[in-house]
Design an enzyme around this catalytic site. Structure first.
Site, short mmCIF file in Angstrom:
data_model
loop_
_atom_site.label_atom_id
_atom_site.label_comp_id
_atom_site.label_asym_id
_atom_site.label_seq_id
_atom_site.Cartn_x
_atom_site.Cartn_y
_atom_site.Cartn_z
N SER B 194 0.84 -1.19 0.00
CA SER B 194 0.00 0.00 0.00
C SER B 194 0.87 1.24 0.00
O SER B 194 1.69 1.44 0.90
CB SER B 194 -0.88 -0.03 1.25
OG SER B 194 -1.63 1.16 1.33
N ALA B 195 0.70 2.10 -1.01
CA ALA B 195 1.63 3.21 -1.22
C ALA B 195 1.61 4.25 -0.11
O ALA B 195 2.65 4.83 0.22
CB ALA B 195 1.35 3.88 -2.57
N HIS B 196 0.44 4.52 0.49
CA HIS B 196 0.41 5.60 1.48
C HIS B 196 1.11 5.19 2.77
O HIS B 196 1.32 6.02 3.65
CB HIS B 196 -1.03 6.07 1.74
CG HIS B 196 -1.86 5.14 2.55
ND1 HIS B 196 -2.10 5.31 3.89
CD2 HIS B 196 -2.49 3.99 2.22
CE1 HIS B 196 -2.85 4.33 4.33
NE2 HIS B 196 -3.10 3.52 3.33
N CYS B 320 -11.88 1.14 23.28
CA CYS B 320 -12.66 2.37 23.34
C CYS B 320 -12.34 3.32 22.19
O CYS B 320 -13.07 4.28 21.97
CB CYS B 320 -12.41 3.06 24.68
SG CYS B 320 -10.77 2.74 25.33
#
Lengths: 477, 477
Positions: B194-196, B320
């Site tokens: 995944s590039a990001h 949470c």
């Protein structure tokens, strides 16, 4: 250089570029995170959703950003069909939908569903009566484009939506081509769009699912985009897409009027300038910026290259240009000539001079390609102004009279030859038979099924029918 | 402001920004078109594919660009399972895979397949023996991450791939977290990235399918990206992704060494500075830039907000913070404390001063959150330096001795209270029972199953077991 392929993709609109650059620094973080970078990204995403929803005419929570228009259509189809699986397994599509819809329909068939394809007339417009009839028992979803991507014909979406509402069937509208020009009218249920068609960046599609429409997203679960588009959101591109849609809409009416006049000019001049040419698609109920025509005896790919060399970028639905051996399913469904097919789609800002230059260049480009293919110049018909649309003859089997005519005539073996060669050979051969004589053409290129009947109509000869790969053509008296 | 959430997403690398801007004008057209704009786009796409393939260590025709890493994983899983459906329907995954893989596994189960989940040790590292055993009859595909996204533990991919090869099972590696740092070793069959995650733009994932691996792309057909990623290619983003991967790799070794030292500093200082804190994940075989710890008596979301207010952006696997009521499946599989969980992942370029400031701020932030929750200060244990990893006690049922101890002690009803409240109440109550006395805690928050045993280990009390929502804790003698 003139780029006349707006219907494929547009360069970035200045507003899209500006919004993209501005949000590169603000929109890279994960909008699901609680930290300030995440919250900033979330705010950009929310604002873009509101902008896009306003342009589409829906609620923000009905709109999902997908990675492409294709994925929006795939998800819309699969999700709506799954959501209605208790009602039925039949999908209704028009015959001239984008391949993304037809591929989704094929996937539905592979998974055990059924598909009803509704035909169009010679202008590419939906057969409304057939559509209404198709929405009967077991119909889970119906898909109709707002306007055709190859010939520009605008579909009767409001009427189709009304029929769907009466039948209790949700309507998915592929609005990819028309969304830059305005919202889709009528009471549709789902809608898909694609940003790079309006000058937004690639990588952004729109999927709208109206509240109350049963929808079960396909594929693995994902918490992003209401579970309708898996994967990390491309927020800078989404921001640019939404901003440019708004900007394009602000200019749409004025630009549509301007481009409509330029397209009218092309529609009227091309048949006068180029013999053996047929302009297709609805002349009035059409996208403002798009016109398609086909040229007898012309290899579509060669014509594209000739126009490219002359500085014009267009596209083609001819079989030879698509990397497959089948001509455009749109032209096939319309029953019009597919050879030498050219689609001109003008980007916003195109000026009259560019169009005039195109009209100057086109006749020479067509003539050059015909000369290369040794097309018979004498056989090229000059289209009379205002030539009425030829009636749909189908494969013409009803007109064939096997018993009376089989005795005489000529047989031409064009098997293994690709379009436009079978038609070129037919045009040459027809001069060698007497008036009223019969030519049998053996041709196995799929485009011949479209192009031999179309040639007959354009040249005044009679198409008598097809049996397998044998086409029967009777010379004009 | 310090952004310490690199494992979620990184800001654009300068090279990515430059490449993106440079290709906005060149890469917007449809690369399937024959005109010059299309050919130009095609050239950019081809060059980007070569660059990315070189960085991954595969052939260009094995690499497909997808719209996200998530979609790469979904397509890889579905495509490999479909390609091997004649062999079997069982999917093997580690218990600590990214949710994209686990969601794909759930989709596989919904479609009638089966899933075998392989456990990890307390550091999050794959149980290699269990893995090997899982690859038996009917196994169609095995998935293993190269490194864990929550705790940074590097997985034994080479060893896992070797076991897969011996069993004739293809291995899919989720390389999203490690790809910026180097190619994935071993003889894997499929890979996703995944590039990001490396400073490329959002909207670009990588899917690699080695030649010879049986693969049947899921979903509707599409002619783009070898049929493995439907929809119009986002070429400017793809160009930016490939260029930045190369740039990041050129800096990777030096940057890894630098960040590794900063993370070592956090790993050693946090337990000294913050009482009641446990650093999790493998201390050596780990990603260079990532460290995770959990803090007793701390609400994860409150701590995130406190750190955010102090200028530090981190993430958390506490229940949470995720909008759900279940704590991180990774921490659960490891059997470690989940409350007050903080993941620090340093972006390239983080300097030592930022880390020191974080270490200055953290103790006060934790103390503030504890004070808000009225946590019992006296009950906060000071972790001894070099405290050995506690053995995995599971739910401790075997240690319970119902008959002998039920007569005496205290019952604490914490049902309906969310983590960390049940643990805080337990810590307060334990002081009121005599040494060796029993406390029964009724707690229905799922995080309690993790956090009550972990609290016992950290404080020297004895976890005796759980029956339904009743936890039995014996006070230290």
């Amino acid at each position: 250089m003139s780029y006349f392929d707006a219907a494929s993709s547009l360069p970035l609109h200045p507003v899209a570029r500006q919004a993209l650059l501005a949000s590169l620094d603000e929109g890279w973080a994960d909008p699901a995170r609680l930290h300030r970078e995440g919250r900033r990204a979330r705010m950009l995403l929310d604002a873009a959703r509101e902008t896009a929803a306003e342009a589409v005419g829906c609620r923000p929570d009905e709109l999902t950003f997908t990675p492409s228009g294709t994925q929006a259509l795939h998800t819309a189809t699969a999700g709506a069909l799954a959501g209605r699986r208790r009602t039925g397994h039949r999908l209704v599509v028009s015959a001239v939908e984008h391949s993304a819809v037809l591929h989704a329909a094929q996937a539905h068939e592979r998974a055990g569903g059924t598909v009803t394809t509704v035909g169009v007339d010679r202008t590419g417009r939906l057969d409304a009566q057939e559509w209404r009839a198709a929405l009967g028992a077991g119909c889970a979803l119906a898909c109709l484009q707002s306007a055709n991507h190859e010939v520009g014909t605008v579909q009767p979406v409001e009427e189709a939506a009304q029929a769907c509402a009466e039948a209790g069937v949700p309507l998915l509208v592929d609005a990819a081509q028309s969304l830059p020009w305005g919202p889709v009218p009528g009471d549709w249920s789902l809608l898909a769009g694609s940003a790079h068609k309006w000058g937004g960046p690639a990588g952004v599609g729109l999927l709208v699912v109206r509240k109350g429409v049963r929808f079960a997203p396909p594929g693995p679960a994902d918490e992003r985009e209401a579970g309708r588009a898996a994967g990390f959101e491309n927020i800078p591109a989404i921001v640019a897409a939404a901003a440019s849609l708004r900007a394009v809409r602000a200019e749409a009416d004025a630009e549509a009027a301007r481009l409509r006049a330029l397209v009218d000019r092309i529609r009227s001049r091309v048949p006068e300038l180029v013999p053996g040419c047929e302009v297709v698609g609805d002349p009035v109920r059409r996208l403002p910026h798009l016109v398609t025509f086909s040229c007898l005896y012309v290899d579509g790919e060669a014509l594209l290259h000739a126009l490219d060399a002359a500085g014009f970028s267009v596209s083609s639905g001819s079989s030879c240009t698509s990397g497959t051996l089948t001509p455009s399913h749109v032209l096939r469904a319309m029953g019009v000539l597919s050879e030498g097919n050219v689609r001109v789609s003008l980007p916003p800002g195109t000026d009259a001079d560019e169009v005039e230059r195109f009209l100057d260049v086109l006749p020479g480009a067509v003539a050059g390609v015909r000369a290369q293919a040794a097309a018979p110049a004498a056989a090229v018909p000059h289209a009379p102004a205002g030539r009425p649309e030829a009636p749909d003859t189908g494969t013409g089997r009803a007109a064939a009279d096997e018993a009376g005519t089989d005795g005489a005539g000529l047989t031409l073996d064009a098997r293994g030859k690709l379009c436009p060669l079978p038609v070129i050979e037919l045009a040459k051969a027809i001069g060698t038979v007497p008036a009223g004589g019969l030519v049998r053409v053996l041709a196995d290129d799929e485009a011949a099924r479209l192009d031999i009947p179309a040639w007959c109509e354009m040249t005044g000869h009679t198409f008598e029918g097809r049996e397998g790969v044998t086409f029967r053509v009777r010379a004009a008296p």
